[in-house]
Design a protein around this motif. Structure first.
Motif, short mmCIF file in Angstrom:
data_model
loop_
_atom_site.label_atom_id
_atom_site.label_comp_id
_atom_site.label_asym_id
_atom_site.label_seq_id
_atom_site.Cartn_x
_atom_site.Cartn_y
_atom_site.Cartn_z
N ASP A 57 -60.74 -54.21 -4.90
CA ASP A 57 -60.08 -54.69 -6.11
C ASP A 57 -58.74 -53.99 -6.25
O ASP A 57 -58.69 -52.79 -6.56
CB ASP A 57 -60.93 -54.43 -7.35
N ASP A 58 -57.66 -54.69 -5.97
CA ASP A 58 -56.30 -54.23 -6.25
C ASP A 58 -56.04 -52.78 -5.79
O ASP A 58 -55.71 -51.91 -6.60
CB ASP A 58 -56.01 -54.38 -7.74
N GLY A 59 -56.24 -52.54 -4.49
CA GLY A 59 -55.95 -51.21 -3.94
C GLY A 59 -57.08 -50.21 -4.06
O GLY A 59 -56.91 -49.04 -3.75
N TYR A 60 -58.25 -50.67 -4.50
CA TYR A 60 -59.44 -49.82 -4.60
C TYR A 60 -60.54 -50.39 -3.71
O TYR A 60 -60.64 -51.60 -3.54
CB TYR A 60 -59.96 -49.78 -6.05
N VAL A 61 -61.39 -49.49 -3.22
CA VAL A 61 -62.54 -49.88 -2.42
C VAL A 61 -63.79 -49.24 -3.03
O VAL A 61 -63.76 -48.07 -3.43
CB VAL A 61 -62.36 -49.48 -0.94
N LEU A 62 -64.86 -50.03 -3.12
CA LEU A 62 -66.13 -49.52 -3.63
C LEU A 62 -66.96 -49.00 -2.47
O LEU A 62 -67.25 -49.73 -1.53
CB LEU A 62 -66.90 -50.63 -4.34
N LEU A 63 -67.33 -47.73 -2.53
CA LEU A 63 -68.18 -47.13 -1.50
C LEU A 63 -69.44 -46.59 -2.14
O LEU A 63 -69.45 -46.24 -3.33
CB LEU A 63 -67.45 -46.01 -0.75
N VAL A 64 -70.49 -46.52 -1.35
CA VAL A 64 -71.78 -46.00 -1.82
C VAL A 64 -72.07 -44.69 -1.10
O VAL A 64 -71.81 -44.55 0.09
CB VAL A 64 -72.91 -47.03 -1.59
N ASP A 65 -72.59 -43.73 -1.83
CA ASP A 65 -72.99 -42.44 -1.25
C ASP A 65 -74.43 -42.63 -0.76
O ASP A 65 -75.39 -42.51 -1.52
CB ASP A 65 -72.89 -41.35 -2.30
N HIS A 66 -74.56 -42.95 0.52
CA HIS A 66 -75.84 -43.35 1.10
C HIS A 66 -76.76 -42.15 1.30
O HIS A 66 -76.39 -41.18 1.96
CB HIS A 66 -75.57 -44.05 2.44
N ARG A 67 -77.95 -42.21 0.70
CA ARG A 67 -78.90 -41.10 0.76
C ARG A 67 -79.29 -40.74 2.19
O ARG A 67 -79.40 -39.57 2.53
CB ARG A 67 -80.17 -41.43 -0.03
N PHE A 153 -62.76 -45.97 -4.97
CA PHE A 153 -61.73 -45.05 -4.49
C PHE A 153 -60.42 -45.82 -4.28
O PHE A 153 -60.43 -46.90 -3.68
CB PHE A 153 -62.11 -44.46 -3.13
N PRO A 154 -59.28 -45.26 -4.74
CA PRO A 154 -58.01 -45.83 -4.28
C PRO A 154 -57.99 -45.72 -2.75
O PRO A 154 -58.53 -44.77 -2.18
CB PRO A 154 -56.96 -44.91 -4.90
N PHE A 155 -57.41 -46.71 -2.09
CA PHE A 155 -57.42 -46.72 -0.62
C PHE A 155 -56.96 -45.38 -0.04
O PHE A 155 -57.50 -44.91 0.95
CB PHE A 155 -56.52 -47.82 -0.08
N ASN A 156 -55.97 -44.76 -0.66
CA ASN A 156 -55.42 -43.51 -0.11
C ASN A 156 -56.20 -42.27 -0.51
O ASN A 156 -55.82 -41.16 -0.16
CB ASN A 156 -53.94 -43.35 -0.49
N GLU A 157 -57.31 -42.44 -1.25
CA GLU A 157 -58.12 -41.30 -1.66
C GLU A 157 -59.56 -41.37 -1.16
O GLU A 157 -60.42 -40.62 -1.61
CB GLU A 157 -58.11 -41.16 -3.19
N VAL A 158 -59.83 -42.26 -0.21
CA VAL A 158 -61.17 -42.34 0.37
C VAL A 158 -61.47 -41.01 1.06
O VAL A 158 -60.63 -40.48 1.78
CB VAL A 158 -61.24 -43.51 1.39
N HIS A 166 -65.20 -45.39 11.01
CA HIS A 166 -64.24 -46.46 11.24
C HIS A 166 -63.51 -46.89 9.96
O HIS A 166 -62.70 -47.82 9.99
CB HIS A 166 -64.94 -47.68 11.86
N MET A 167 -63.79 -46.23 8.85
CA MET A 167 -63.24 -46.65 7.55
C MET A 167 -61.71 -46.64 7.54
O MET A 167 -61.08 -47.56 7.03
CB MET A 167 -63.78 -45.78 6.42
N LYS A 168 -61.11 -45.62 8.09
CA LYS A 168 -59.65 -45.53 8.09
C LYS A 168 -59.04 -46.70 8.88
O LYS A 168 -58.06 -47.31 8.44
CB LYS A 168 -59.19 -44.20 8.68
N ARG A 169 -59.64 -47.02 10.03
CA ARG A 169 -59.16 -48.16 10.84
C ARG A 169 -59.36 -49.47 10.08
O ARG A 169 -58.49 -50.34 10.09
CB ARG A 169 -59.91 -48.22 12.18
#
Length: 180
Positions: A57-67, A153-158, A166-169
């Motif tokens: 969403d507009d420069g943000y990515v939703l990530l999950v903290d996987h147990r 997370f903002p893309f630049n703060e992941v 591979h997230m950065k790629r």
């Protein structure tokens, strides 16, 4: 279904040499005739198909903290026998985040082959990465059995040091493909 999965992979334009190699390895794997879907948790067969969905969403990515993995990951899940990977995305979206996509699920943007880490290390995930759009202001009811937390997370703060390798790629490819 094997041909449809093959077509999903063929729809991907490789971002770099590693993705080009992963596409080639996936096609060889599919064409070998071996089982593509996980039959027995965690590692039978030793390589199996996964559908990641990266919610943005507009420069943000939703990530999950996987147990299990102990990483910040895109949500997703294993493709079930006879299930198209896009159907997996819809099913897992509802199960893991409690909502339905507001748009049709398009072809994957990215593919990776990755050795798993965490509590069930020891198998290989061939992962198709789909892009979904959602509002970071909407209510999300995440699966607390599977995830410690979720975060936009903002893309630049992941936190790349504790994310899928591979997230950065992926985000670099997304930026090029969408001019974000």
């Amino acid at each position: 279904m094997r041909q449809q999965i093959r077509d999903e992979i063929l729809s991907i334009s490789p971002f770099d040499a590693l993705e080009r190699d992963d596409i080639s390895r996936c096609l060889t794997w599919i064409d070998s005739g071996v089982e593509l879907c996980r039959a027995i948790k965690p590692a039978t067969p030793p390589m199996h198909l996964v559908s990641y969905f990266v919610v943005i969403d507009d420069g943000y990515v939703l990530l999950v903290d996987h147990r299990n993995a102990k990483l910040w990951l895109p949500p997703g899940g294993h493709v079930e026998q006879g299930e198209h990977p896009r159907v997996t995305v819809g099913r897992e979206l509802e199960e893991e985040l409690g909502f339905v996509a507001s748009h049709p699920i398009e072809a994957p943007l990215f593919v990776t082959i990755t050795a798993t880490v965490g509590l069930t290390a020891g198998h290989i995930d061939a992962s198709l990465w789909y892009v979904l759009r959602a509002s970071r202001h909407q209510s999300i009811k995440f699966d607390e059995r599977e995830f410690e937390d979720i975060c936009w997370f903002p893309f630049n703060e992941v936190p790349f040091e504790r994310a899928d390798p591979h997230m950065k790629r992926f985000l670099a490819k997304l930026a090029i493909s969408e001019k974000v």
